[in-house]
Design an enzyme around this catalytic site. Structure first.
Site, short mmCIF file in Angstrom:
data_model
loop_
_atom_site.label_atom_id
_atom_site.label_comp_id
_atom_site.label_asym_id
_atom_site.label_seq_id
_atom_site.Cartn_x
_atom_site.Cartn_y
_atom_site.Cartn_z
N TYR A 41 0.78 -1.08 -0.08
CA TYR A 41 -0.01 0.08 -0.07
C TYR A 41 0.86 1.25 0.06
O TYR A 41 1.78 1.34 0.78
CB TYR A 41 -0.89 0.07 1.19
CG TYR A 41 -1.72 1.16 1.49
CD1 TYR A 41 -2.67 1.38 0.43
CD2 TYR A 41 -1.45 2.00 2.49
CE1 TYR A 41 -3.72 2.54 0.50
CE2 TYR A 41 -2.56 3.13 2.53
CZ TYR A 41 -3.64 3.24 1.67
OH TYR A 41 -4.59 4.42 1.75
N ASP A 56 -1.79 15.56 5.98
CA ASP A 56 -2.76 14.67 4.90
C ASP A 56 -4.03 15.68 4.60
O ASP A 56 -4.97 15.15 5.18
CB ASP A 56 -2.99 13.49 5.57
CG ASP A 56 -3.81 12.77 4.80
OD1 ASP A 56 -3.97 12.87 3.63
OD2 ASP A 56 -4.42 11.71 5.33
N ASP A 83 -3.44 5.23 -2.79
CA ASP A 83 -4.45 6.03 -2.09
C ASP A 83 -4.40 7.35 -3.02
O ASP A 83 -3.42 8.07 -3.05
CB ASP A 83 -4.15 6.45 -0.90
CG ASP A 83 -4.77 7.56 -0.02
OD1 ASP A 83 -5.86 7.96 -0.65
OD2 ASP A 83 -4.62 7.68 1.10
N ASP A 85 -6.69 9.61 -2.90
CA ASP A 85 -7.60 10.58 -2.33
C ASP A 85 -8.64 10.93 -3.05
O ASP A 85 -9.51 10.12 -3.30
CB ASP A 85 -6.65 12.00 -2.22
CG ASP A 85 -5.65 11.96 -1.12
OD1 ASP A 85 -5.56 10.97 -0.31
OD2 ASP A 85 -4.82 12.93 -1.16
N HIS A 110 -7.54 3.38 -4.37
CA HIS A 110 -8.89 3.86 -3.76
C HIS A 110 -9.32 5.19 -3.85
O HIS A 110 -8.34 6.15 -3.68
CB HIS A 110 -9.08 3.35 -2.29
CG HIS A 110 -8.00 3.91 -1.41
ND1 HIS A 110 -8.20 5.12 -0.89
CD2 HIS A 110 -7.08 3.22 -0.78
CE1 HIS A 110 -7.24 5.51 0.13
NE2 HIS A 110 -6.53 4.31 0.34
N GLU A 112 -11.89 8.59 -2.77
CA GLU A 112 -12.82 8.73 -1.72
C GLU A 112 -13.90 9.88 -2.07
O GLU A 112 -13.64 10.47 -3.03
CB GLU A 112 -11.99 9.17 -0.53
CG GLU A 112 -11.55 10.18 -0.42
CD GLU A 112 -10.10 10.49 0.33
OE1 GLU A 112 -9.58 9.34 0.84
OE2 GLU A 112 -9.86 11.66 0.89
N CYS A 120 -7.76 13.51 6.82
CA CYS A 120 -7.54 12.27 7.16
C CYS A 120 -8.79 11.70 7.59
O CYS A 120 -9.66 12.30 8.28
CB CYS A 120 -6.33 12.43 8.45
SG CYS A 120 -6.76 10.67 9.20
N ARG A 155 -13.93 4.25 -1.50
CA ARG A 155 -13.69 4.63 -0.02
C ARG A 155 -14.88 5.60 0.35
O ARG A 155 -15.01 6.69 -0.38
CB ARG A 155 -12.40 5.13 0.19
CG ARG A 155 -12.40 5.90 1.66
CD ARG A 155 -10.77 6.26 2.04
NE ARG A 155 -11.10 7.31 2.78
CZ ARG A 155 -9.89 8.03 3.47
NH1 ARG A 155 -8.78 7.24 3.21
NH2 ARG A 155 -10.07 8.92 4.20
N GLU A 185 -14.57 3.45 5.61
CA GLU A 185 -13.54 4.23 6.38
C GLU A 185 -14.09 4.70 7.77
O GLU A 185 -15.34 5.10 7.84
CB GLU A 185 -13.27 5.41 5.65
CG GLU A 185 -12.17 6.45 6.44
CD GLU A 185 -10.74 5.88 6.74
OE1 GLU A 185 -10.76 4.92 7.30
OE2 GLU A 185 -9.67 6.66 6.46
N ASN A 207 -9.73 -0.72 7.61
CA ASN A 207 -8.55 0.33 7.77
C ASN A 207 -7.86 0.15 9.33
O ASN A 207 -8.62 0.83 10.16
CB ASN A 207 -8.78 1.51 7.40
CG ASN A 207 -7.60 2.70 7.51
OD1 ASN A 207 -6.29 2.08 7.77
ND2 ASN A 207 -7.66 3.75 7.59
#
Ligand SMILES: C[C@](O)(C(=O)O)[C@H](CC(=O)O)C(=O)O
Ligand SMILES: [Mg+2]
Length: 292
Positions: A41, A56, A83, A85, A110, A112, A120, A155, A185, A207
């Site tokens: 990951y 983040d 990731d 985002d 992923h 989101e 985050c 996500r 999440e 997660n």
């Protein structure tokens, strides 16, 4: 060798739940691979924190993440989940993100449902886009992939604001739009995961990030709840950070590192992971040929 996406899907089939371990850089990816892991990951938080010293909060770009992704895919054949985002923009940007990720040898991403100025997933005051906008993001991603095996995970951060039912409804809409998996999440209980797993016929990701909203469940507990993938996004990174800080502080306070040497990875261990000796032998052979 089969495509990266195909390797991710085959790892998913061969290990249940599939442990997906965070690798902050190429060398960590090599250590994870040689420890027997089947999937890697690249954390968005990790790229921001480790590579740029940033929080983040959606401040890193597609190129920033691609740079780190390429370093990892060059160093390890394990399938890499990245990731991405919010995908860095509207439908065209998301399509470009997917194409570039595939080109970089990435296996899975992923994306989101937070607003562009994301946070985050385990922090307060997250804002999410409408369900329709999220469905549009997934459709754009699915439409853009070249390899049908490339794995696109949705996500949802909806649980925090809207609760379990709304989050599951969103996840269902994402699956209808073509999502191959669901990242649920910042949920709170094993029952939450089970509810996602029961409502959906795609793998669910849990997660297990430390110091967040979700307790650190064990692999058997998550398996029992129907979870298909378990993510440890920053576990090694957090441990490395504590170790590095101790070194810097000790060098300052003691003036030498002698007390810490027993805790260090040795030169020989480093070389084993890097396969250093085989490179050196080739160099020696070339050098002796030149001299003969
Ligand atoms: C998984 C995550 O998106 C990440 O970027 O690694 C983070 C992890 C974290 O901040 O603990 C998240 O859960 O939002
Ligand atoms: Mg992230």
């Amino acid at each position: 060798m089969s495509s990266a996406g195909a390797r991710f899907r085959s790892a998913l089939n061969s290990e249940t739940p599939l442990q997906v371990v965070g690798a902050i850089n190429a060398y960590c990816a090599m250590m994870a691979e040689q420890s027997g892991h089947q999937a890697l990951y690249l954390s968005g938080a990790g790229v921001a924190n480790a590579s740029y010293g940033l929080p983040d909060l959606g401040m890193t770009s597609l190129d920033d993440v691609l740079t780190d992704a390429r370093r990892i895919t060059a160093a390890s054949d394990l399938p890499l989940l990245v990731d991405i985002d919010t995908g860095w923009g509207g439908a065209f940007n998301i399509a470009r993100t997917i194409k570039e990720m595939e080109r970089a040898g990435v296996a899975a991403v992923h994306i989101e449902d937070q607003v562009q100025q994301k946070r985050c997933g385990h922090r307060p005051n997250k804002q999410i886009v409408s369900q329709q906008e999220m469905v549009d993001r997934i459709a754009a991603a699915v439409d853009a992939r070249h390899d049908p095996q490339f794995f696109i995970m949705a996500r949802t951060d909806a649980f925090a604001q809207q609760g379990l039912e709304a989050a599951i409804e969103r996840a269902q809409a994402c699956v209808e739009a073509g999502a191959d998996g669901i990242f649920a999440e910042a949920v709170h209980t094993l029952d939450d995961y089970a509810a996602f797993a029961n409502a959906l016929n795609v793998p669910i990701l849990a997660n297990m990030t430390e110091f967040g909203q979700t307790p650190l469940f064990t692999l058997p507990q998550l398996a029992q709840s129907g979870v298909g993938m378990v993510l440890y996004p920053l576990s090694a990174f957090r441990a490395m950070n504590a170790a590095a800080l101790k070194v810097y502080q000790t060098l300052k306070s003691d003036g030498d590192q002698c007390d810490l040497v027993p805790q260090m990875q040795t030169r020989e261990e480093l070389y084993q992971f890097l396969n250093y000796h085989s490179f050196e032998q080739r160099l020696d052979a070339l050098y002796s040929e030149d001299n003969n």
